[in-house]
Design a protein around this motif. Structure first.
Motif, PDB file in Angstrom:
ATOM      1  N   LEU A   1       0.843  -1.143  -0.096  1.00 19.99           N
ATOM      2  CA  LEU A   1       0.065  -0.090  -0.161  1.00 19.99           C
ATOM      3  C   LEU A   1       0.973   1.203   0.221  1.00 19.99           C
ATOM      4  N   ALA A   2       1.913   1.318   0.801  1.00 19.07           N
ATOM      5  CA  ALA A   2       2.663   2.470   0.917  1.00 19.07           C
ATOM      6  C   ALA A   2       4.116   2.210   1.755  1.00 19.07           C
ATOM      7  N   VAL A   3       4.912   2.978   1.519  1.00 22.87           N
ATOM      8  CA  VAL A   3       6.239   2.801   2.091  1.00 22.87           C
ATOM      9  C   VAL A   3       6.796   4.166   2.539  1.00 22.87           C
ATOM     10  N   GLY A   4       7.130   4.326   3.768  1.00 22.55           N
ATOM     11  CA  GLY A   4       7.592   5.645   4.260  1.00 22.55           C
ATOM     12  C   GLY A   4       9.010   5.754   3.852  1.00 22.55           C
ATOM     13  N   ILE A   5       9.500   7.167   3.701  1.00 23.92           N
ATOM     14  CA  ILE A   5      10.930   7.280   3.354  1.00 23.92           C
ATOM     15  C   ILE A   5      11.612   8.045   4.587  1.00 23.92           C
ATOM     16  N   CYS A   6      12.638   7.649   4.899  1.00 21.17           N
ATOM     17  CA  CYS A   6      13.540   8.307   5.843  1.00 21.17           C
ATOM     18  C   CYS A   6      15.081   8.815   5.570  1.00 21.17           C
ATOM     19  N   GLY A   7      15.945   8.833   6.425  1.00 26.75           N
ATOM     20  CA  GLY A   7      17.335   9.377   6.363  1.00 26.75           C
ATOM     21  C   GLY A   7      18.015   8.377   5.771  1.00 26.75           C
ATOM     22  N   THR A   8      17.559   7.014   6.211  1.00 26.79           N
ATOM     23  CA  THR A   8      18.471   5.887   5.916  1.00 26.79           C
ATOM     24  C   THR A   8      18.317   5.724   4.457  1.00 26.79           C
ATOM     25  N   ASP A   9      17.059   5.784   3.995  1.00 24.38           N
ATOM     26  CA  ASP A   9      16.903   5.773   2.376  1.00 24.38           C
ATOM     27  C   ASP A   9      17.776   6.571   1.837  1.00 24.38           C
ATOM     28  N   HIS A  10      17.723   7.699   2.202  1.00 28.79           N
ATOM     29  CA  HIS A  10      18.798   8.897   1.516  1.00 28.79           C
ATOM     30  C   HIS A  10      20.102   8.553   1.583  1.00 28.79           C
ATOM     31  N   GLU A  11      20.571   8.058   2.592  1.00 30.12           N
ATOM     32  CA  GLU A  11      22.025   7.528   2.651  1.00 30.12           C
ATOM     33  C   GLU A  11      22.463   6.426   1.712  1.00 30.12           C
ATOM     34  N   ILE A  12      21.520   5.634   1.626  1.00 29.73           N
ATOM     35  CA  ILE A  12      21.665   4.442   0.675  1.00 29.73           C
ATOM     36  C   ILE A  12      21.504   4.700  -0.576  1.00 29.73           C
ATOM     37  N   ILE A  13      20.813   5.866  -1.009  1.00 31.52           N
ATOM     38  CA  ILE A  13      20.779   6.027  -2.367  1.00 31.52           C
ATOM     39  C   ILE A  13      22.086   7.153  -2.629  1.00 31.52           C
TER      40      ILE A  13
END
Length: 348
Positions: free
Chosen positions: A35-47
């Motif tokens: 349905l949905a996925v939240g985005i956080c700082g960890t995602d940005h670090e991985i990207i």
């Protein structure tokens, strides 16, 4: 099947894959529609290539660890078709260490744990995913719009669990709480403090935008400026910024027998001229405790689900400042000034 993926360690490799394989049954018997996925700082670090590990045998990692889905099928009978569900992010290491062996994988001793969307397990930013029953958390239907907040809420639930365990070392009747940082973790930490009947103060650098009003809507007090300028000594500090100066000031600010919980992760590489001897003297003479907390085990996920279900649902909904369709995924991962929680929505 669509999936948002990266090549770990390669900056700029974020992409939407449209022919991603269906989740294999080895991942678990519970099949879930995203349905949905939240985005956080960890995602940005991985990207950005700073972090992340692909599953064994591959070089691609599906992102997403703040999950919300709806059950398609569950042969185990743990959940029913149509139930809301979130997936526990961390799995125990294979050894297992003493902590992982008893279900406390958040306290893994050897670092061989795996994590959905972060370390060696595919994430939840895909149209369908699978779970083992022990890693599936059913949610109250009222949480359908905001259930992706369960993962950050579980982190906060663990922090409060440990704060209360440490405080119980002696007669302890805390009244004042200071939360530094009004991002999702800070706001959820304030929510759980209010639910405990404590007087809550939140400090953040933002003077405009939604954060001051969100804090006041909780019945808490909003502050800007520095920790040192506050005219009270909190019994509990929950530090959620990771900013080195704020961390050190928070450690110095707690009152006698105070507990300081550090949840923000500092980037490192910065030196600060600081009187460590004075801090040591204060911690010792006032019997203060400073500890770090990250991740959560099953008990904390269940506590977080209960806390969110008790909360004002309109207030929780206000934490989500943008919902972005999967097809417009680059917009979801591009930070905007007033963002609190951005959600990648698979239903739009």
């Amino acid at each position: 099947m669509r999936a948002v993926t990266v090549t770990p360690g390669v900056p700029g490799s974020l992409r939407l894959t449209r022919d991603h394989p269906e989740p294999p049954t080895e991942e678990g018997g519970i099949l879930v529609e995203a349905l949905a996925v939240g985005i956080c700082g960890t995602d940005h670090e991985i990207i950005e290539g700073h972090y992340g590990e692909a599953p064994p045998g591959g070089d691609t990692l599906v992102l997403g660890h703040e999950a919300l889905g709806r059950v398609i099928e569950d042969p185990s009978g743990t959940l029913q078709r149509g139930d809301l569900v979130a997936g526990i992010v961390r799995h125990p290491d294979p050894v297992p260490c003493a902590n992982c062996a008893v279900g406390e994988w958040d306290m893994c001793r050897n670092g061989q744990y795996t994590e959905h969307g972060i370390k060696a397990l595919p994430g939840f930013a895909r149209d369908r995913w699978r779970l083992q029953p022990k890693f599936a958390v059913g949610l109250d239907p009222v949480l359908a719009p905001v259930g992706m907040l369960l993962e950050p809420a579980s982190v906060v639930a663990k922090a409060w669990d440990h704060i209360e365990r440490i405080g119980g070392r002696a007669e302890w009747q805390p009244q004042l709480v200071l939360v530094t940082g009004a991002g999702p973790i800070g706001l959820l930490a304030a929510l759980l403090a209010v639910q405990r009947g404590l007087a809550v103060h939140v400090l953040d650098r933002n003077t405009t935008g939604p954060k001051p009003d969100l804090v006041r809507a909780l019945g808490a007090t909003y502050h800007t400026g520095t920790v040192g300028e506050l005219d009270f000594e909190p019994d509990i500090v929950v530090e959620c910024t990771g900013a080195p100066v704020v961390v050190l000031d928070a450690m110095c600010k707690a009152g006698p027998a105070g507990v300081v919980c550090l949840t923000g992760v500092s980037s490192g590489g910065r030196s600060i001229d600081f009187d460590a001897g004075a801090l040591n003297r204060e911690l010792v003479l006032e019997n203060n405790v400073v500890f770090g907390s990250v991740n959560a085990n099953r008990r904390h996920w269940d506590l977080a689900a209960e806390a969110l279900a008790r909360a004002d649902q309109d207030w929780l909904g206000s934490l989500i400042t943008r919902r972005v369709p999967v097809e417009a995924y680059p917009e979801a991962y591009a930070h905007q000034p007033d963002d609190i929680k951005v959600v990648l929505d698979f239903t739009l």
